[in-house]
Design an enzyme around this catalytic site. Structure first.
Site, PDB file in Angstrom:
ATOM      1  N   ASP A 132       0.965  -1.055   0.016  1.00 49.62           N
ATOM      2  CA  ASP A 132      -0.026   0.113  -0.083  1.00 49.62           C
ATOM      3  C   ASP A 132       1.058   1.079   0.151  1.00 49.62           C
ATOM      4  O   ASP A 132       1.946   1.239   0.653  1.00 49.62           O
ATOM      5  CB  ASP A 132      -0.816  -0.032   1.268  1.00 49.62           C
ATOM      6  CG  ASP A 132      -1.851   0.992   1.154  1.00 49.62           C
ATOM      7  OD1 ASP A 132      -3.095   0.965   0.587  1.00 49.62           O
ATOM      8  OD2 ASP A 132      -1.597   2.090   1.861  1.00 49.62           O
ATOM      9  N   ILE A 133       0.476   2.347  -0.947  1.00 50.89           N
ATOM     10  CA  ILE A 133       1.233   3.660  -0.753  1.00 50.89           C
ATOM     11  C   ILE A 133       0.965   4.223   0.566  1.00 50.89           C
ATOM     12  O   ILE A 133      -0.032   4.425   0.588  1.00 50.89           O
ATOM     13  CB  ILE A 133       0.989   4.372  -2.199  1.00 50.89           C
ATOM     14  CG1 ILE A 133       1.461   3.688  -3.524  1.00 50.89           C
ATOM     15  CG2 ILE A 133       1.591   5.736  -1.995  1.00 50.89           C
ATOM     16  CD1 ILE A 133       0.868   4.364  -4.601  1.00 50.89           C
ATOM     17  N   GLU A 173      -4.899   2.415  -3.915  1.00 47.07           N
ATOM     18  CA  GLU A 173      -3.465   2.549  -4.018  1.00 47.07           C
ATOM     19  C   GLU A 173      -2.925   1.279  -3.590  1.00 47.07           C
ATOM     20  O   GLU A 173      -1.501   1.151  -3.245  1.00 47.07           O
ATOM     21  CB  GLU A 173      -2.975   3.735  -3.078  1.00 47.07           C
ATOM     22  CG  GLU A 173      -3.166   3.387  -1.715  1.00 47.07           C
ATOM     23  CD  GLU A 173      -4.613   3.857  -1.327  1.00 47.07           C
ATOM     24  OE1 GLU A 173      -4.706   4.294  -0.198  1.00 47.07           O
ATOM     25  OE2 GLU A 173      -5.663   3.877  -2.168  1.00 47.07           O
TER      26      GLU A 173
END
Length: 338
Positions: free
Chosen positions: A208-209, A252
């Site tokens: 996950d960003i 994301e």
């Protein structure tokens, strides 16, 4: 002289080749009276040029001629693409079997000996014309069929390419151009069943960003889309084994399937991904953890058997990702399946 019964093949073109004028006159008269269109030549070389020019339907050819005999003329005609299919009827005073054998061996279609009967000459001509037109019709139909087959094959190839393109598009995320969630689920199920059969480890990474919502809020969704694409492509380049799969999991989040990969190696891959994203140096001025875009990654691994499901593998990776975020983000955490 009264006009004889017209041939059903009237207007067919007949080329008569003989060095004797009286023979040319007699044969051309017979042909004209039966409705054929005749051309004449008293020399072999001129006959070849004329045959290429007018493309007759049948050639009546004498054998004994000066300079170039009928055998040579026939041989030349049968070798040229414009005249090779024109039926050749030899008309000669030569009656020996060896002469006839030679004539047919050179491509002659029939052989008439002199003196001849008018009805016999006409019958032989009509027989060759019938064969000529049947062959021509067959050739035309074969060409049409070949064209239709080629067009159909071309259409099938285009359709196949289109289907392949559509199939590929159906498996790709339109923004990042990596696999989409649907395709990820499909491949995970296949690899899970294969792992059950072959008893090899299967690892799963979920990443996950970090603080991507802040990125979108302050830099805009267009910049966010560019960022997502850059991250996706970098992960794809980092995970390059043919059996591995990188996919957009949603928003994301990205997921990686690593068949035949033990936990320790999956952790190495995850850490390599984290470092490669860090090296992109994409500015993230509103991240709490770093001044550049970073990833949090959760890893899980198992040898698939009937005690577990692929959903449990996903849940374990998701729990590991949650723990990575809880510990401060920008890190890799492994979660053992229980």
């Amino acid at each position: 002289m009264l006009q004889l019964k017209q041939s059903p093949y009237r207007n067919a073109k007949i080329l008569i080749v003989d060095d004797r004028i009286d023979n040319l006159d007699l044969l051309s008269t017979i042909c004209n009276l039966h409705g054929f269109k005749t051309s004449i030549s008293n020399q072999g070389k001129l006959a070849i040029k004329l045959a290429k020019k007018i493309r007759p339907n049948v050639i009546l050819l004498d054998i004994n001629m000066p300079e170039m005999d009928g055998f040579t003329v026939c041989q030349v005609l049968k070798k040229h693409k414009l005249t090779k299919d024109i039926p050749v009827i030899f008309i000669s005073v030569l009656k020996e079997v060896k002469n006839k054998t030679q004539a047919f061996g050179l491509g002659g279609n029939d052989y008439i000996t002199k003196p001849f009967q008018v009805e016999d000459v006409v019958a032989r001509i009509e027989n060759q014309l019938k064969f000529y037109y049947v062959q021509k019709e067959l050739k035309t139909k074969n060409q049409q069929l070949a064209k239709e087959v080629q067009e159909r094959q071309s259409a099938e190839i285009k359709l196949l390419k289109l289907n392949q393109k559509l199939s590929k598009l159906a498996t790709l995320d339109s923004l990042t151009n990596i696999a989409n969630r649907r395709y990820l689920d499909e491949i995970l199920t296949k690899e899970w069943k294969r792992g059950q059969r072959e008893h090899y480890p299967l690892s799963f990474i979920l990443c996950d960003i970090d603080y991507f919502k802040f990125y979108n809020d302050y830099l805009g969704h267009q910049a966010g889309d560019v960022c997502l694409t850059q991250v996706a492509q970098k992960i794809s380049k980092t995970v390059h084994r043919s059996g591995d799969l990188v996919a957009r999991y949603g928003g994301e989040e990205f997921a990686i399937i690593l068949p035949r990969t033990e936990a320790k190696n999956a952790l190495l891959v995850a850490e390599k991904i984290r470092r490669q994203i860090e090296k992109l140096k994409i500015p993230h001025p509103h991240s709490v953890v770093s001044d550049r875009v970073s990833l949090s990654l959760g890893v899980s691994s198992v040898v698939p058997d009937f005690s577990y499901t692929e959903e449990q593998l996903l849940q374990a990776a998701d729990q590991a990702l949650y723990e990575a975020k809880k510990q401060g983000r920008d890190r890799v955490v492994f979660k053992q399946m229980v």
